[in-house]
Design a protein around this motif. Sequence first.
Motif, PDB file in Angstrom:
ATOM      1  N   MET A   1      65.966 133.686  42.251  1.00 58.10           N
ATOM      2  CA  MET A   1      66.556 134.910  41.896  1.00 58.10           C
ATOM      3  C   MET A   1      66.676 135.205  40.507  1.00 58.10           C
ATOM      4  O   MET A   1      66.657 136.350  40.175  1.00 58.10           O
ATOM      5  CB  MET A   1      67.948 135.072  42.626  1.00 58.10           C
ATOM      6  CG  MET A   1      68.622 136.282  42.712  1.00 58.10           C
ATOM      7  SD  MET A   1      67.684 137.213  43.703  1.00 58.10           S
ATOM      8  CE  MET A   1      68.930 138.640  43.777  1.00 58.10           C
ATOM      9  N   PRO A   2      66.564 134.250  39.602  1.00 57.16           N
ATOM     10  CA  PRO A   2      66.863 134.392  38.191  1.00 57.16           C
ATOM     11  C   PRO A   2      65.676 135.012  37.726  1.00 57.16           C
ATOM     12  O   PRO A   2      65.642 135.899  36.817  1.00 57.16           O
ATOM     13  CB  PRO A   2      66.941 133.076  37.760  1.00 57.16           C
ATOM     14  CG  PRO A   2      66.495 132.022  38.823  1.00 57.16           C
ATOM     15  CD  PRO A   2      66.968 132.510  39.996  1.00 57.16           C
ATOM     16  N   TRP A   3      64.399 134.768  38.249  1.00 52.07           N
ATOM     17  CA  TRP A   3      63.044 135.473  37.782  1.00 52.07           C
ATOM     18  C   TRP A   3      63.176 136.952  38.296  1.00 52.07           C
ATOM     19  O   TRP A   3      62.772 137.773  37.386  1.00 52.07           O
ATOM     20  CB  TRP A   3      62.006 134.732  38.327  1.00 52.07           C
ATOM     21  CG  TRP A   3      61.912 133.388  37.563  1.00 52.07           C
ATOM     22  CD1 TRP A   3      61.967 132.205  38.152  1.00 52.07           C
ATOM     23  CD2 TRP A   3      61.217 133.308  36.236  1.00 52.07           C
ATOM     24  NE1 TRP A   3      61.679 131.352  37.232  1.00 52.07           N
ATOM     25  CE2 TRP A   3      61.136 131.988  35.948  1.00 52.07           C
ATOM     26  CE3 TRP A   3      60.730 134.301  35.556  1.00 52.07           C
ATOM     27  CZ2 TRP A   3      60.604 131.584  34.761  1.00 52.07           C
ATOM     28  CZ3 TRP A   3      60.163 133.597  34.237  1.00 52.07           C
ATOM     29  CH2 TRP A   3      60.164 132.361  33.976  1.00 52.07           C
ATOM     30  N   MET A   4      63.681 137.250  39.421  1.00 46.50           N
ATOM     31  CA  MET A   4      63.926 138.816  39.520  1.00 46.50           C
ATOM     32  C   MET A   4      65.080 139.450  38.902  1.00 46.50           C
ATOM     33  O   MET A   4      64.727 140.438  38.161  1.00 46.50           O
ATOM     34  CB  MET A   4      64.497 138.721  41.046  1.00 46.50           C
ATOM     35  CG  MET A   4      64.542 139.985  41.622  1.00 46.50           C
ATOM     36  SD  MET A   4      63.104 141.101  41.674  1.00 46.50           S
ATOM     37  CE  MET A   4      62.129 140.231  42.935  1.00 46.50           C
ATOM     38  N   TYR A   5      66.248 138.624  38.410  1.00 52.41           N
ATOM     39  CA  TYR A   5      66.990 139.226  37.229  1.00 52.41           C
ATOM     40  C   TYR A   5      66.318 139.383  36.025  1.00 52.41           C
ATOM     41  O   TYR A   5      66.220 140.372  35.345  1.00 52.41           O
ATOM     42  CB  TYR A   5      68.019 138.250  37.125  1.00 52.41           C
ATOM     43  CG  TYR A   5      69.104 138.342  38.237  1.00 52.41           C
ATOM     44  CD1 TYR A   5      69.389 139.007  39.000  1.00 52.41           C
ATOM     45  CD2 TYR A   5      69.731 136.824  38.252  1.00 52.41           C
ATOM     46  CE1 TYR A   5      70.402 138.923  39.947  1.00 52.41           C
ATOM     47  CE2 TYR A   5      70.557 136.710  39.533  1.00 52.41           C
ATOM     48  CZ  TYR A   5      70.985 137.687  40.128  1.00 52.41           C
ATOM     49  OH  TYR A   5      71.829 137.640  41.011  1.00 52.41           O
ATOM     50  N   LEU A   6      65.369 138.446  35.532  1.00 52.33           N
ATOM     51  CA  LEU A   6      64.632 138.613  34.486  1.00 52.33           C
ATOM     52  C   LEU A   6      63.576 139.770  34.291  1.00 52.33           C
ATOM     53  O   LEU A   6      63.473 140.346  33.290  1.00 52.33           O
ATOM     54  CB  LEU A   6      63.870 137.235  33.985  1.00 52.33           C
ATOM     55  CG  LEU A   6      63.233 137.087  32.618  1.00 52.33           C
ATOM     56  CD1 LEU A   6      64.510 137.455  31.695  1.00 52.33           C
ATOM     57  CD2 LEU A   6      62.840 135.688  32.509  1.00 52.33           C
ATOM     58  N   LEU A   7      62.876 139.938  35.573  1.00 50.19           N
ATOM     59  CA  LEU A   7      61.970 140.956  35.584  1.00 50.19           C
ATOM     60  C   LEU A   7      62.741 142.262  35.505  1.00 50.19           C
ATOM     61  O   LEU A   7      62.161 143.305  34.779  1.00 50.19           O
ATOM     62  CB  LEU A   7      61.198 140.845  37.020  1.00 50.19           C
ATOM     63  CG  LEU A   7      60.320 141.809  37.267  1.00 50.19           C
ATOM     64  CD1 LEU A   7      58.955 142.149  36.435  1.00 50.19           C
ATOM     65  CD2 LEU A   7      59.625 142.038  39.010  1.00 50.19           C
ATOM     66  N   ILE A   8      63.682 142.577  36.321  1.00 46.14           N
ATOM     67  CA  ILE A   8      64.463 143.780  36.186  1.00 46.14           C
ATOM     68  C   ILE A   8      64.992 143.996  34.941  1.00 46.14           C
ATOM     69  O   ILE A   8      65.160 145.219  34.401  1.00 46.14           O
ATOM     70  CB  ILE A   8      65.613 143.818  37.424  1.00 46.14           C
ATOM     71  CG1 ILE A   8      64.917 143.797  38.583  1.00 46.14           C
ATOM     72  CG2 ILE A   8      66.361 145.109  37.172  1.00 46.14           C
ATOM     73  CD1 ILE A   8      65.990 143.538  39.635  1.00 46.14           C
ATOM     74  N   ALA A   9      65.798 142.848  34.182  1.00 49.98           N
ATOM     75  CA  ALA A   9      66.212 143.151  32.758  1.00 49.98           C
ATOM     76  C   ALA A   9      64.974 143.567  31.790  1.00 49.98           C
ATOM     77  O   ALA A   9      65.232 144.263  31.141  1.00 49.98           O
ATOM     78  CB  ALA A   9      66.898 141.858  32.445  1.00 49.98           C
ATOM     79  N   GLY A  10      63.793 143.033  32.157  1.00 56.36           N
ATOM     80  CA  GLY A  10      62.687 143.421  31.109  1.00 56.36           C
ATOM     81  C   GLY A  10      62.225 144.781  31.437  1.00 56.36           C
ATOM     82  O   GLY A  10      61.995 145.410  30.371  1.00 56.36           O
ATOM     83  N   LEU A  11      62.406 145.089  32.866  1.00 58.21           N
ATOM     84  CA  LEU A  11      61.886 146.572  33.087  1.00 58.21           C
ATOM     85  C   LEU A  11      62.915 147.754  32.421  1.00 58.21           C
ATOM     86  O   LEU A  11      62.541 148.785  31.995  1.00 58.21           O
ATOM     87  CB  LEU A  11      61.515 146.779  34.661  1.00 58.21           C
ATOM     88  CG  LEU A  11      60.442 146.058  35.071  1.00 58.21           C
ATOM     89  CD1 LEU A  11      60.334 146.146  36.792  1.00 58.21           C
ATOM     90  CD2 LEU A  11      58.928 146.279  34.619  1.00 58.21           C
TER      91      LEU A  11
END
Length: 117
Positions: A1-11
């Motif tokens: 889940m942390p990588w999903m958070y990071l992806l959404i934050a970057g987008l």
Amino acid sequence: MPWMYLLIAGLLEVVWAMGLKYSEGFTIFWPSVVTVTLLVFSFYLFSKAMKQIPIGTAYAVFTGIGTVGTAVVGMLYLGEVANTAKILFVLLLISGIVGLKLVSSDEEGGKEERSAS
């Protein structure tokens, strides 16, 4: 889940960066409100991701996604120059982001195992 958070934050970084342009230095109300809201939410997700992803990796990926996304949006929708060199360097950034994700999977797994014991 942390990588999903990071992806959404970057987008979201891509979107709020575009918002900075359209807020014209925070002088236009609604683009400014949207920009600040997305900025806060982006950093919230980024901070959640950093609970499990090393800070150096998380920050590099976060800013990399924002950089690549903003450059691509600029080239595709804002009429910015899209020459061979620019595209090559964007691809280089993408390979760095993917490489950090691949290398960090091992670090993250080790971190989870240590915290489980």
